[in-house]
Design an enzyme around this catalytic site. Structure first.
Site, mmCIF file in Angstrom:
data_model
loop_
_atom_site.group_PDB
_atom_site.id
_atom_site.type_symbol
_atom_site.label_atom_id
_atom_site.label_comp_id
_atom_site.label_asym_id
_atom_site.label_seq_id
_atom_site.Cartn_x
_atom_site.Cartn_y
_atom_site.Cartn_z
ATOM 1 N N ASN A 287 0.810 -1.217 0.000
ATOM 2 C CA ASN A 287 0.000 0.000 0.000
ATOM 3 C C ASN A 287 0.841 1.263 0.000
ATOM 4 O OD1 ASN A 287 -2.684 1.455 0.552
ATOM 5 N ND2 ASN A 287 -1.393 2.157 2.252
ATOM 6 N N ASP A 361 0.001 -6.453 4.691
ATOM 7 C CA ASP A 361 -0.233 -5.295 5.537
ATOM 8 C C ASP A 361 -1.255 -4.342 4.926
ATOM 9 O OD1 ASP A 361 0.651 -3.658 7.897
ATOM 10 O OD2 ASP A 361 1.188 -2.267 6.291
ATOM 11 N N GLU A 390 -4.413 -8.203 6.380
ATOM 12 C CA GLU A 390 -4.661 -7.423 7.590
ATOM 13 C C GLU A 390 -5.742 -6.417 7.240
ATOM 14 O OE1 GLU A 390 -2.611 -4.167 10.601
ATOM 15 O OE2 GLU A 390 -2.467 -4.061 8.421
#
Length: 623
Positions: A287, A361, A390
């Site tokens: 990200n 993540d 996540e």
């Protein structure tokens, strides 16, 4: 400042007022040669009498307008299903459905959804809502005509929800979640804080943001210790080159941070792990990257850089989308073809080094379309690779990741465990009801690993003010629930922290939950032995806890809870929990029960189980 609940409500209002898809597919994880129904909602801010879905297979962008597909794209028309009242807007939301044709295995189907009016000439596109800074200047992203910016406050920073037309995608395959994940017992290591290696002590950093000297070689030396906990999966915090102690801000993805070791050492670690019948998960962040990453630095130096499209600037060069508003963490547009390919190639590189899977993540950052491509790309390298997201999201949102991930870390269960065992906010019956509904809500092939704490929150032991009894009790429950447990390093030996990870002024100090591992005589040996026995029992009986289960004691007044689990017709297991400060006497079903594990002490007297304050026990009987 609004609460996170208010932020989520504003997000829903922004999303549902327009054209929303929310990744609703039937079936949710498409198989080859199976048509796929796509659901679309048209909110009260949109006037439309047609809904068109433009699609294509492969890596391009489907295009079209007012029902006419562009060359290389195809179109299917949606049919209206009717309108439903939505009190959130005090108006009607119209539901539509489009049926996409079957595809062969290994196909990535990409699509866009347009709602439009034959009479008024206005088009609206299904979008994913992006949180960003307010646009300004020549580089402002003007969003989409007809859609206003929706201003809100979230956590401790301002958000403007910007509607952006997005390409959605799903992968068509026969893949199922590898069985090894369902049987996993995962040990989560923060590499810089675990072990520096023989003959070396942890460094004395100026602050907890500094470097303490944990290494990959140090992990290799402690693999027997880790295996002794019953662990069969090792989850490593990010190991890529990074300026920080945590590594969630990589400066490249094809190498090892020199402080931690090198590629040769990492390969030795993977080999040693595999020799013990264990597996390795890497923490992978796509990200966002470090501001110091060469790609982003090139963009800052050169406004015509080919990498500029990897990022979303609202005012070049000083305002851009970043992770939770942190300038040091510029957000990557993983839907940009070159950025997407770069992240996919890096993941495949680590699979070629022997990695068995990834903890992904901040999974809600990249689009579902990216994760569909990620699944296909990684499964092409290894059929049994695992991806765990996540995602701190509601259950209905988590379910949209089926076919993209093999599962997600279970923050909903985490919240329930902490509300019951730490804060006393749930009664026994409320906790039991949550467990029943939660485990029934997800299919068996979407795995939700459980945990009591992690590197971003207060450690469980600190939250119960060092009361080891309550940690043992919660762990006993965690290890006897269906999902694979995650054990955060140091929990098993009493590692805690010095202060709250979040002060009352709103500033965060997550590094408080990342103190150096305790070794030698600093360890709580009684707690360690308990976790070793608990891990061994979990590994030996993992199928039991996924079997039929029912509650046998639900005492809200006294905090007593007991449940039975049964995986076969010839044996039954029972877990008794006393979540109170008083001695408990639990009446259990008749039979020849045998104590298998206790947190402190327990006494089995006929058909009565006697537990000390905050005590628990596991019993077994043959039928």
């Amino acid at each position: 400042m609004m609460t996170s609940d208010a932020r989520w409500l504003n997000y829903l209002r922004a999303e549902r007022s327009g054209v929303s898809h929310r990744h609703r597919l039937d079936p949710p994880d498409p198989e080859p040669e199976c048509p796929v129904a796509i659901r679309v909602s048209v909110g009260p801010a949109v006037f439309a009498d047609r809904v068109s879905c433009y699609y294509m297979t492969g890596d391009g962008e489907p295009q079209g307008c007012r029902g006419v597909p562009a060359p290389g794209s195809l179109v299917v028309e949606a049919v209206p299903l009717g309108s439903v009242w939505d009190s959130l807007f005090w108006g009607y939301v119209e539901e539509w459905s489009a049926l996409l044709p079957p595809q062969a295995a290994g196909t990535l189907v990409r699509y866009r959804i347009e709602a439009w009016s034959q009479r008024h000439g206005t088009s609206y596109w299904a979008s994913e809502i992006v949180g960003t800074a307010p646009p300004s200047g020549d580089d402002a992203d003007d969003g989409q005509p007809g859609y206003p910016y929706v201003r809100s406050l979230g956590y401790d920073f301002a958000l403007t929800f910007l509607r952006r037309p997005r390409t959605f995608a799903y992968a068509v395959d026969h893949h199922r979640t590898p069985l090894w994940l369902r049987d996993a017992l995962i040990y989560h290591i923060f590499v810089d804080r675990f072990h520096p290696g023989t003959g070396r002590a942890f460094a004395h950093a100026d602050s907890l943001m500094g470097f303490y000297g944990g290494t990959l070689a140090g992990i290799i030396e402690q693999l027997d210790y880790i295996a002794g906990l019953g662990v069969n999966v090792l989850w490593l915090s990010p190991i890529f080159p990074s300026p920080s102690h945590h590594g969630y801000d990589a400066t490249r993805y094809d190498d090892i941070e020199p402080r931690l070791g090198d590629l040769t050492t990492f390969q030795s670690l993977v080999e040693a792990v595999h020799q013990r019948g264990m597996r390795v998960l890497l923490d992978y962040t796509v990200n966002h990257i470090s501001r110091q990453h060469p790609v982003f630095q090139d963009v800052l130096r050169d406004p015509t850089s080919p990498y500029r499209a990897w990022f979303r600037f609202t005012h070049y060069p000083d305002r851009y989308a970043s992770f939770f508003g942190v300038d040091e963490l510029p957000q990557v547009d993983c839907d940009h073809p070159a950025a997407r390919q770069s992240m996919l190639e890096a993941a495949c590189f680590w699979l070629e080094q022997g990695v068995d899977g990834f903890r992904l993540d901040y999974a809600p950052g990249p689009s579902h379309a990216f994760w569909a491509a990620f699944r296909l790309a990684t499964r092409a390298v290894r059929a049994d690779v695992v991806g765990i997201g996540e995602a701190i999201e509601p259950a209905d949102t988590l379910q949209t990741y089926r076919g993209r991930f093999d599962g997600c870390l279970d923050f909903l269960l985490l919240q329930a465990l902490r509300r019951f065992f730490i804060f006393g906010e749930l009664s026994v019956s409320q906790f039991a009801a949550f467990l029943q509904h939660h485990f029934a809500a997800f299919p068996a092939d979407f795995v939700l690993p459980s945990f009591l704490d992690n590197h971003d929150m207060n450690r469980f032991l600190w939250s119960v003010r060092g009361d080891v009894r309550r940690l043992k009790l919660a762990a006993l429950c965690q290890y006897t629930l269906p999902p694979p447990p995650v054990l955060y390093y140091g929990t098993e030996v009493g590692l805690s922290q010095h202060r709250d990870v979040r002060y009352y002024d709103g500033t965060g100090h997550p590094e408080e939950s990342r103190l150096p591992m305790l070794w030698g005589n600093m360890q709580n040996q009684d707690l360690l032995h308990f976790y070793q026995r608990l891990g061994a029992l979990r590994r030996a009986t993992v199928a039991v806890w996924r079997g039929r289960r029912h509650s046998v004691v639900l005492d809200d007044q006294h905090g007593h809870y007991a449940y039975c689990c049964q995986a076969s017709d010839d044996e039954q297991w029972l877990v008794g929990l006393n979540n109170s400060a008083e001695r408990a006497v639990l009446a259990l079903p008749p039979g020849s029960w045998e104590l298998r594990l206790v947190t402190e002490t327990a006494d089995w007297q006929g058909e009565l189980l006697v537990l000390p304050p905050y005590g628990g026990a596991i019993l077994q009987r043959r039928l």
